[in-house]
Design a protein around this motif. Structure first.
Motif, PDB file in Angstrom:
ATOM      1  N   LEU A   1      14.184  13.075   1.083  1.00 55.40           N
ATOM      2  CA  LEU A   1      14.096  14.041  -0.008  1.00 55.40           C
ATOM      3  C   LEU A   1      12.978  15.047   0.236  1.00 55.40           C
ATOM      4  O   LEU A   1      11.932  14.710   0.807  1.00 55.40           O
ATOM      5  N   GLY A   2      13.198  16.270  -0.247  1.00 58.70           N
ATOM      6  CA  GLY A   2      12.202  17.313  -0.111  1.00 58.70           C
ATOM      7  C   GLY A   2      11.053  17.134  -1.086  1.00 58.70           C
ATOM      8  O   GLY A   2      11.124  16.337  -2.036  1.00 58.70           O
ATOM      9  N   ALA A   3       9.976  17.909  -0.875  1.00 54.75           N
ATOM     10  CA  ALA A   3       8.761  17.746  -1.676  1.00 54.75           C
ATOM     11  C   ALA A   3       9.010  18.032  -3.147  1.00 54.75           C
ATOM     12  O   ALA A   3       8.497  17.322  -4.025  1.00 54.75           O
ATOM     13  N   SER A   4       9.810  19.061  -3.460  1.00 56.29           N
ATOM     14  CA  SER A   4      10.048  19.416  -4.866  1.00 56.29           C
ATOM     15  C   SER A   4      10.822  18.309  -5.582  1.00 56.29           C
ATOM     16  O   SER A   4      10.503  17.952  -6.726  1.00 56.29           O
ATOM     17  N   ASP A   5      11.848  17.749  -4.936  1.00 60.14           N
ATOM     18  CA  ASP A   5      12.621  16.658  -5.539  1.00 60.14           C
ATOM     19  C   ASP A   5      11.745  15.418  -5.712  1.00 60.14           C
ATOM     20  O   ASP A   5      11.808  14.734  -6.742  1.00 60.14           O
ATOM     21  N   ARG A   6      10.910  15.127  -4.720  1.00 54.99           N
ATOM     22  CA  ARG A   6      10.037  13.953  -4.809  1.00 54.99           C
ATOM     23  C   ARG A   6       9.074  14.081  -5.981  1.00 54.99           C
ATOM     24  O   ARG A   6       8.852  13.123  -6.724  1.00 54.99           O
ATOM     25  N   ALA A   7       8.499  15.261  -6.141  1.00 55.98           N
ATOM     26  CA  ALA A   7       7.536  15.472  -7.233  1.00 55.98           C
ATOM     27  C   ALA A   7       8.221  15.334  -8.588  1.00 55.98           C
ATOM     28  O   ALA A   7       7.671  14.742  -9.527  1.00 55.98           O
TER      29      ALA A   7
ATOM     30  N   GLY B   1       0.780  -1.226   0.000  1.00 50.04           N
ATOM     31  CA  GLY B   1       0.000   0.000   0.000  1.00 50.04           C
ATOM     32  C   GLY B   1       0.812   1.277   0.000  1.00 50.04           C
ATOM     33  O   GLY B   1       0.249   2.372   0.066  1.00 50.04           O
ATOM     34  N   GLU B   2       2.126   1.178  -0.083  1.00 51.91           N
ATOM     35  CA  GLU B   2       2.993   2.354  -0.003  1.00 51.91           C
ATOM     36  C   GLU B   2       3.176   2.978  -1.381  1.00 51.91           C
ATOM     37  O   GLU B   2       3.194   2.277  -2.401  1.00 51.91           O
ATOM     38  N   THR B   3       3.348   4.284  -1.419  1.00 50.57           N
ATOM     39  CA  THR B   3       3.565   5.008  -2.666  1.00 50.57           C
ATOM     40  C   THR B   3       5.039   5.361  -2.823  1.00 50.57           C
ATOM     41  O   THR B   3       5.807   5.326  -1.857  1.00 50.57           O
ATOM     42  N   LEU B   4       5.415   5.720  -4.054  1.00 51.98           N
ATOM     43  CA  LEU B   4       6.790   6.134  -4.299  1.00 51.98           C
ATOM     44  C   LEU B   4       7.118   7.401  -3.515  1.00 51.98           C
ATOM     45  O   LEU B   4       8.218   7.549  -2.977  1.00 51.98           O
ATOM     46  N   ASP B   5       6.168   8.313  -3.422  1.00 51.54           N
ATOM     47  CA  ASP B   5       6.400   9.553  -2.689  1.00 51.54           C
ATOM     48  C   ASP B   5       6.707   9.265  -1.224  1.00 51.54           C
ATOM     49  O   ASP B   5       7.586   9.897  -0.628  1.00 51.54           O
ATOM     50  N   ALA B   6       6.002   8.306  -0.624  1.00 51.02           N
ATOM     51  CA  ALA B   6       6.231   7.971   0.783  1.00 51.02           C
ATOM     52  C   ALA B   6       7.631   7.394   0.991  1.00 51.02           C
ATOM     53  O   ALA B   6       8.305   7.703   1.972  1.00 51.02           O
ATOM     54  N   VAL B   7       8.079   6.558   0.056  1.00 53.63           N
ATOM     55  CA  VAL B   7       9.416   5.965   0.180  1.00 53.63           C
ATOM     56  C   VAL B   7      10.483   7.041   0.036  1.00 53.63           C
ATOM     57  O   VAL B   7      11.458   7.082   0.795  1.00 53.63           O
ATOM     58  N   LEU B   8      10.319   7.936  -0.949  1.00 59.03           N
ATOM     59  CA  LEU B   8      11.305   9.001  -1.147  1.00 59.03           C
ATOM     60  C   LEU B   8      11.328   9.968   0.031  1.00 59.03           C
ATOM     61  O   LEU B   8      12.378  10.502   0.388  1.00 59.03           O
ATOM     62  N   SER B   9      10.170  10.183   0.647  1.00 60.32           N
ATOM     63  CA  SER B   9      10.121  11.021   1.848  1.00 60.32           C
ATOM     64  C   SER B   9      10.885  10.363   2.988  1.00 60.32           C
ATOM     65  O   SER B   9      11.609  11.030   3.741  1.00 60.32           O
ATOM     66  N   ASP B  10      10.743   9.034   3.106  1.00 54.83           N
ATOM     67  CA  ASP B  10      11.488   8.301   4.128  1.00 54.83           C
ATOM     68  C   ASP B  10      12.991   8.378   3.883  1.00 54.83           C
ATOM     69  O   ASP B  10      13.791   8.301   4.818  1.00 54.83           O
TER      70      ASP B  10
ATOM     71  N   GLU C   1       7.727   6.665 -17.492  1.00 51.65           N
ATOM     72  CA  GLU C   1       8.228   5.398 -18.034  1.00 51.65           C
ATOM     73  C   GLU C   1       7.537   4.176 -17.435  1.00 51.65           C
ATOM     74  O   GLU C   1       7.607   3.089 -18.004  1.00 51.65           O
ATOM     75  N   TYR C   2       6.877   4.352 -16.273  1.00 52.67           N
ATOM     76  CA  TYR C   2       6.266   3.210 -15.592  1.00 52.67           C
ATOM     77  C   TYR C   2       5.023   3.676 -14.855  1.00 52.67           C
ATOM     78  O   TYR C   2       5.049   4.727 -14.190  1.00 52.67           O
ATOM     79  N   ASP C   3       3.951   2.902 -14.964  1.00 56.32           N
ATOM     80  CA  ASP C   3       2.701   3.235 -14.288  1.00 56.32           C
ATOM     81  C   ASP C   3       2.868   2.992 -12.789  1.00 56.32           C
ATOM     82  O   ASP C   3       2.929   1.840 -12.340  1.00 56.32           O
ATOM     83  N   LEU C   4       2.953   4.074 -12.012  1.00 53.39           N
ATOM     84  CA  LEU C   4       3.204   3.949 -10.577  1.00 53.39           C
ATOM     85  C   LEU C   4       2.053   3.302  -9.825  1.00 53.39           C
ATOM     86  O   LEU C   4       2.226   2.905  -8.665  1.00 53.39           O
ATOM     87  N   ARG C   5       0.919   3.143 -10.460  1.00 55.09           N
ATOM     88  CA  ARG C   5      -0.191   2.432  -9.816  1.00 55.09           C
ATOM     89  C   ARG C   5       0.082   0.929  -9.749  1.00 55.09           C
ATOM     90  O   ARG C   5      -0.596   0.202  -9.026  1.00 55.09           O
ATOM     91  N   ARG C   6       1.092   0.481 -10.486  1.00 53.79           N
ATOM     92  CA  ARG C   6       1.435  -0.951 -10.503  1.00 53.79           C
ATOM     93  C   ARG C   6       2.469  -1.309  -9.431  1.00 53.79           C
ATOM     94  O   ARG C   6       2.906  -2.452  -9.360  1.00 53.79           O
ATOM     95  N   LEU C   7       2.854  -0.343  -8.600  1.00 53.57           N
ATOM     96  CA  LEU C   7       3.811  -0.644  -7.531  1.00 53.57           C
ATOM     97  C   LEU C   7       3.225  -1.667  -6.574  1.00 53.57           C
ATOM     98  O   LEU C   7       2.036  -1.612  -6.240  1.00 53.57           O
ATOM     99  N   ARG C   8       4.075  -2.585  -6.131  1.00 53.86           N
ATOM    100  CA  ARG C   8       3.602  -3.597  -5.185  1.00 53.86           C
ATOM    101  C   ARG C   8       4.764  -4.046  -4.311  1.00 53.86           C
ATOM    102  O   ARG C   8       5.931  -3.776  -4.630  1.00 53.86           O
ATOM    103  N   PRO C   9       4.469  -4.723  -3.195  1.00 48.79           N
ATOM    104  CA  PRO C   9       5.551  -5.205  -2.327  1.00 48.79           C
ATOM    105  C   PRO C   9       6.532  -6.080  -3.108  1.00 48.79           C
ATOM    106  O   PRO C   9       6.140  -6.890  -3.949  1.00 48.79           O
TER     107      PRO C   9
END
Length: 457
Positions: free
Chosen positions: A115-121, A103-112, A130-138
């Motif tokens: 990285l700052g909000a601008s770099d994460r975005a 259930g984790e997003t790429l933004d949450a991992v980069l925040s951990d 290049e990749y559908d981020l909705r397909r992220l999974r454990p």
């Protein structure tokens, strides 16, 4: 008194000196030996004046007739300078990496990662192109490489099958997809069945998922609960795509041999990716079978079950194969497409008629090939759709049904499709494939045994 003593002493000293001079004079008048006299006359030859070499670089000042001297400049010797440019030094980098949680997003991992909000975005935008981020999974992982002052240098998202999406910081943030170039490696193994095929494979360090393939292929021929007495030997040959030591994707069975109750059952899979297999009993072709989804996990069998969505107990009229969205779905036997469209909870469906009384249904599809039309003839192994989750489904899977005279039948035990596919088989080619598979299995088993023995020594 003292003065007289001093005077007497002087007279004695003077007399002794005069006497010594007289004696030395007498001695000096003795003749000198000739050799000594000749040696006393020797003197060294005069040294030659030094010669001054003319050079092009240094010349003496020349005297002019009027007595003045002309001064000429002395040319400087050429000096060659070595390449003193220093090599470029990369700044020291730090690496941070971890897997994505459920259930984790790429933004949450980069925040951990800090990285700052601008770099994460910016990173999410580049990788998302290049990749559908909705397909992220454990199991997917993120790696961040940054400088010691905390500035991001490179971000990498590792997804399934060894694919990586890399975003590199420079004048502009650039992203690219890195595809592995795997090597196909063939393995062989042997297992003894004591309790179940699954347990036997797991104990022998053979991919246990092959138990599903064997159950599906032999389900209509062998009753594993009744026919397996324990102690049966099973030999398998399979292929894996490897990138170094990392396995890419799922392993694929190539050959299996199983001794059951005095009969030898053998299965040979085609190497064309169709998932189509030929089953032999004691060296003769029994039937041909093409599984609907290659390498999929059998997630639900035929019969009564608790419905995963509605929660009540009802009849499950087919079998479910869990697989990633978009995985190819293949016809299990030759036939003619009788329906393409939607049917309520089945979602998007393709139905194929095999003769006048047998029909196969492929449900929950995400897509159907553009060239597939109703009435079209298809062969076993032809792609007729893609795995999806349309209709009433909890996730991507294929619901596969076999209907005989309109009534659902267990797809893993019915033999009608096998008979239809068997008519398509070429016995000569099938027997040749069996001979080649047996030879390769024996070769690989000998190689594995020799390697294991050497490691033990």
């Amino acid at each position: 008194m003292k003065i007289r003593n001093v005077g007497a002493t002087l007279v004695v000293v003077v007399g002794a000196s005069v006497t010594a001079l007289a004696v030395s004079g007498i001695i000096s008048k003795e003749p000198v030996p000739p050799a000594i006299a000749e040696a006393s006359l020797w003197s060294p030859k005069p040294l030659a004046p030094p010669r001054i070499a003319e050079t092009s670089s240094v010349r003496p000042a020349l005297a002019q007739p009027d007595g003045t001297f002309e001064s000429r400049p002395v040319p400087l010797l050429p000096v060659s300078f070595a390449d003193t440019s220093l090599p470029s030094v990369e700044p020291p980098l730090m690496t941070w990496s971890r897997e994505i949680a459920s259930g984790e997003t790429l933004d949450a991992v980069l925040s951990d990662a800090g990285l700052g909000a601008s770099d994460r975005a910016e990173i999410a935008l580049a990788i998302g192109a290049e990749y559908d981020l909705r397909r992220l999974r454990p199991g997917h992982s993120v790696t961040l490489v940054s400088t010691r002052d905390g500035n991001p240098h490179r971000v990498e998202l590792a997804v399934e099958d060894g694919v990586r999406i890399e975003a590199v910081f420079g004048e502009q943030l650039a992203a690219r997809v890195l595809e592995p170039d795997p090597e196909i490696v063939t393995f062989a193994g042997e297992a003894v069945i004591e309790s179940s095929i699954f347990a036997a494979l797991d104990t022998a360090d053979i991919p246990a998922r092959f138990a599903v393939d064997l159950a599906q292929m032999l389900g209509g021929t062998v009753d594993f609960r009744r026919d397996l007495a324990g102690g049966e030997t099973m030999r398998l040959l399979w292929r894996e795509a490897r990138d170094g030591t990392q396995r890419i994707g799922q392993p694929e069975l190539a050959f299996a041999a199983l001794d059951i109750d005095g009969s030898l059952y053998e299965l040979v899979w085609r190497d064309d990716g169709s998932g189509r297999a030929t089953i032999y009993v004691d060296g003769e072709v029994l039937r041909v079978f093409a599984q609907p989804v290659e390498g999929a996990r059998l997630s639900s069998v035929f019969g009564r079950r608790t419905h995963p969505v509605y929660g009540n107990v009802r009849m499950h009229t087919g079998v479910d194969f869990a697989a990633a969205r978009g995985t190819p779905v293949q016809a299990t036997a030759p036939g003619r497409v009788s329906f393409i469209g939607r049917r309520g909870g089945y979602g998007r469906v393709v139905e194929i008629a095999h003769g006048s009384d047998t029909l196969t249904r492929y449900a929950h599809l995400s897509a159907v090939p553009d060239g597939l039309t109703q009435g079209q003839r298809v062969m076993a192994g032809d792609t007729i759709g893609r795995v999806g989750a349309t209709g009433t489904a909890t996730g991507p899977n294929l619901h596969y049904e076999v209907l005989v005279n309109g009534r659902p039948t267990d797809p893993l035990s019915d033999g009608r499709l096998a008979e239809a596919a068997e008519r398509e088989a070429d016995d000569t080619a099938a027997l040749k494939r069996l001979t080649e598979a047996r030879s390769l299995l024996a070769e690989r088993l000998s190689s594995e045994f020799a390697q294991t023995t050497t490691e033990r020594l």
